[in-house]
Design an enzyme around this catalytic site. Sequence first.
Site, mmCIF file in Angstrom:
data_model
loop_
_atom_site.group_PDB
_atom_site.id
_atom_site.type_symbol
_atom_site.label_atom_id
_atom_site.label_comp_id
_atom_site.label_asym_id
_atom_site.label_seq_id
_atom_site.Cartn_x
_atom_site.Cartn_y
_atom_site.Cartn_z
ATOM 1 N N GLU A 155 -2.844 8.496 8.494
ATOM 2 C CA GLU A 155 -1.434 8.490 8.517
ATOM 3 C C GLU A 155 -0.790 9.380 9.865
ATOM 4 O O GLU A 155 0.288 9.332 10.085
ATOM 5 C CB GLU A 155 -1.035 9.140 7.103
ATOM 6 C CG GLU A 155 -1.225 8.455 5.922
ATOM 7 C CD GLU A 155 -0.143 6.931 5.983
ATOM 8 O OE1 GLU A 155 1.106 7.377 6.403
ATOM 9 O OE2 GLU A 155 -0.595 6.117 5.255
ATOM 10 N N ASP B 289 0.712 -1.170 0.077
ATOM 11 C CA ASP B 289 0.027 0.048 -0.131
ATOM 12 C C ASP B 289 0.879 0.966 -0.048
ATOM 13 O O ASP B 289 2.086 1.030 0.224
ATOM 14 C CB ASP B 289 -1.002 -0.070 1.216
ATOM 15 C CG ASP B 289 -1.851 1.191 1.208
ATOM 16 O OD1 ASP B 289 -2.421 1.492 0.300
ATOM 17 O OD2 ASP B 289 -1.924 1.900 2.443
ATOM 18 N N SER B 290 0.097 2.557 -0.210
ATOM 19 C CA SER B 290 1.043 3.573 -0.025
ATOM 20 C C SER B 290 1.766 3.887 1.418
ATOM 21 O O SER B 290 2.578 4.577 1.395
ATOM 22 C CB SER B 290 0.327 4.827 -0.641
ATOM 23 O OG SER B 290 -0.837 4.750 0.304
ATOM 24 N N TYR C 164 -1.094 8.219 -2.654
ATOM 25 C CA TYR C 164 -0.970 7.862 -3.998
ATOM 26 C C TYR C 164 -2.757 8.574 -4.815
ATOM 27 O O TYR C 164 -2.470 8.743 -5.723
ATOM 28 C CB TYR C 164 -1.404 6.312 -4.104
ATOM 29 C CG TYR C 164 0.148 5.633 -4.156
ATOM 30 C CD1 TYR C 164 1.089 6.210 -3.738
ATOM 31 C CD2 TYR C 164 -0.016 4.262 -4.392
ATOM 32 C CE1 TYR C 164 2.299 5.531 -3.651
ATOM 33 C CE2 TYR C 164 1.059 3.334 -4.449
ATOM 34 C CZ TYR C 164 2.388 4.076 -4.062
ATOM 35 O OH TYR C 164 3.590 3.358 -3.785
ATOM 36 N N GLY C 165 -3.457 8.717 -3.862
ATOM 37 C CA GLY C 165 -4.759 8.935 -4.496
ATOM 38 C C GLY C 165 -5.105 10.330 -4.987
ATOM 39 O O GLY C 165 -5.912 10.511 -5.763
ATOM 40 N N CYS D 191 -11.087 2.660 0.223
ATOM 41 C CA CYS D 191 -9.555 3.035 0.498
ATOM 42 C C CYS D 191 -9.328 2.169 1.595
ATOM 43 O O CYS D 191 -9.847 2.021 2.554
ATOM 44 C CB CYS D 191 -9.324 4.439 0.641
ATOM 45 S SG CYS D 191 -7.768 4.722 1.357
ATOM 46 N N THR D 192 -8.146 1.495 1.484
ATOM 47 C CA THR D 192 -7.729 0.704 2.770
ATOM 48 C C THR D 192 -7.391 1.331 3.995
ATOM 49 O O THR D 192 -7.329 0.585 5.043
ATOM 50 C CB THR D 192 -6.433 -0.350 2.407
ATOM 51 O OG1 THR D 192 -5.659 0.354 2.096
ATOM 52 C CG2 THR D 192 -7.217 -1.283 1.357
ATOM 53 N N HIS D 193 -7.262 2.646 3.941
ATOM 54 C CA HIS D 193 -7.063 3.300 5.154
ATOM 55 C C HIS D 193 -8.439 3.376 6.013
ATOM 56 O O HIS D 193 -8.257 3.660 7.215
ATOM 57 C CB HIS D 193 -6.499 4.950 4.802
ATOM 58 C CG HIS D 193 -5.054 5.066 4.515
ATOM 59 N ND1 HIS D 193 -4.770 4.648 3.314
ATOM 60 C CD2 HIS D 193 -3.941 5.617 5.128
ATOM 61 C CE1 HIS D 193 -3.221 5.025 3.229
ATOM 62 N NE2 HIS D 193 -2.772 5.685 4.455
ATOM 63 N N THR E 19 -6.583 2.510 -4.421
ATOM 64 C CA THR E 19 -6.326 3.480 -5.629
ATOM 65 C C THR E 19 -5.504 2.621 -6.859
ATOM 66 O O THR E 19 -5.761 2.685 -7.838
ATOM 67 C CB THR E 19 -5.233 4.566 -5.108
ATOM 68 O OG1 THR E 19 -5.907 5.286 -4.062
ATOM 69 C CG2 THR E 19 -4.795 5.412 -6.081
ATOM 70 N N CYS F 152 -4.612 -1.617 -1.594
ATOM 71 C CA CYS F 152 -4.721 -0.269 -1.908
ATOM 72 C C CYS F 152 -5.792 -0.266 -2.871
ATOM 73 O O CYS F 152 -5.647 -0.668 -4.107
ATOM 74 C CB CYS F 152 -3.240 0.367 -2.595
ATOM 75 S SG CYS F 152 -3.244 1.973 -2.936
HETATM 76 N N1 DGL Z 1 -4.672 3.038 0.928
HETATM 77 C C1 DGL Z 1 -4.851 3.678 -0.496
HETATM 78 C C2 DGL Z 1 -5.932 3.006 -1.048
HETATM 79 O O1 DGL Z 1 -6.613 2.163 -0.723
HETATM 80 C C3 DGL Z 1 -3.996 4.732 -0.820
HETATM 81 C C4 DGL Z 1 -4.368 6.027 -0.160
HETATM 82 C C5 DGL Z 1 -3.352 6.909 -0.579
HETATM 83 O O2 DGL Z 1 -2.274 6.993 -0.861
HETATM 84 O O3 DGL Z 1 -4.055 8.310 -1.246
HETATM 85 O O4 DGL Z 1 -6.419 3.832 -1.707
#
Ligand code: DGL
Length: 271
Positions: free
Chosen positions: A151, A10-11, A42-43, A185-187, A75, A73
Amino acid sequence: MDNRPIGVFDSGLGGLSAVRAILKLLPNEDIIYFGDTQRVPYGSRSEKTIEQYARQDIEFLEQFDCKLILAACGTVSSVAKNAAKCAKEPFIGVVSPAVKAAAEATKNGKIGVMGTWATINSGAYDREIKKYSPGYKTFGVCCPVLVSLVENNWIDDDDSITREIIKRYLAPLLSEGVDTIILGCTHFPHLAPIIQQEAGAGVSLIDTGREAVLEVKEILRRQKMENSAGHSGKIRYYISDKTQNFCMIAKTLLGVDISENVTFREISEKS
Ligand code: DGL
């Protein structure tokens, strides 16, 4: 039987929602986790850049002879189609397992998707949901600030600012009457308790990381690629920048101290 590790990337910290699920559902498996802490988020980036980062992340994991790679991730799973095709090993993203769970959960066919800019603008969840039923309606909302909240560890239930931001992102989905929301998004599963409280008990939340791990579990079972029974899975974490907060926040998210298992490794910019 296949005792090689599963590669997960993931990012940053988001993919730990998938790691959490692996610890629970696949306790015999070894994991190599890569968090691209140097380049998160990344998004908000272009398709070209996300493709490039994803390709480099996959190449990084391939040096560990992984039996399967999970893009934990949303994204990358939504945008980096070419990188996914380049992977030499079975490659799983989070979109289709999450959509399958959402299609099973919804009763009124109105499904919300919370994701990054890149994910929502790609339309990937929407396209996948339409495969289940053209009658299903999806409502996407870009929630980039939620990535920063995770984060920075602003994930406590009693954090009134986080709650207000979540309320603002949820408002358009709730006013459309969605009964299911994909945390695309996995966050975001790290914020699930607050999202659930604000969305109400009648709304089903889909944890993309967990659903993807259920899919991984099924693939390993079907292809007889599980690790030996009785093996206690080990996790090695790699991060591309020495961020002090990775270990500290990971401890909150996973409930264990991982600092002994984290290695800093610069990502190759060559490809
Ligand atoms: N956790 C990621 C996702 O699922 C990336 C979020 C990011 O880096 O913007 O999209």
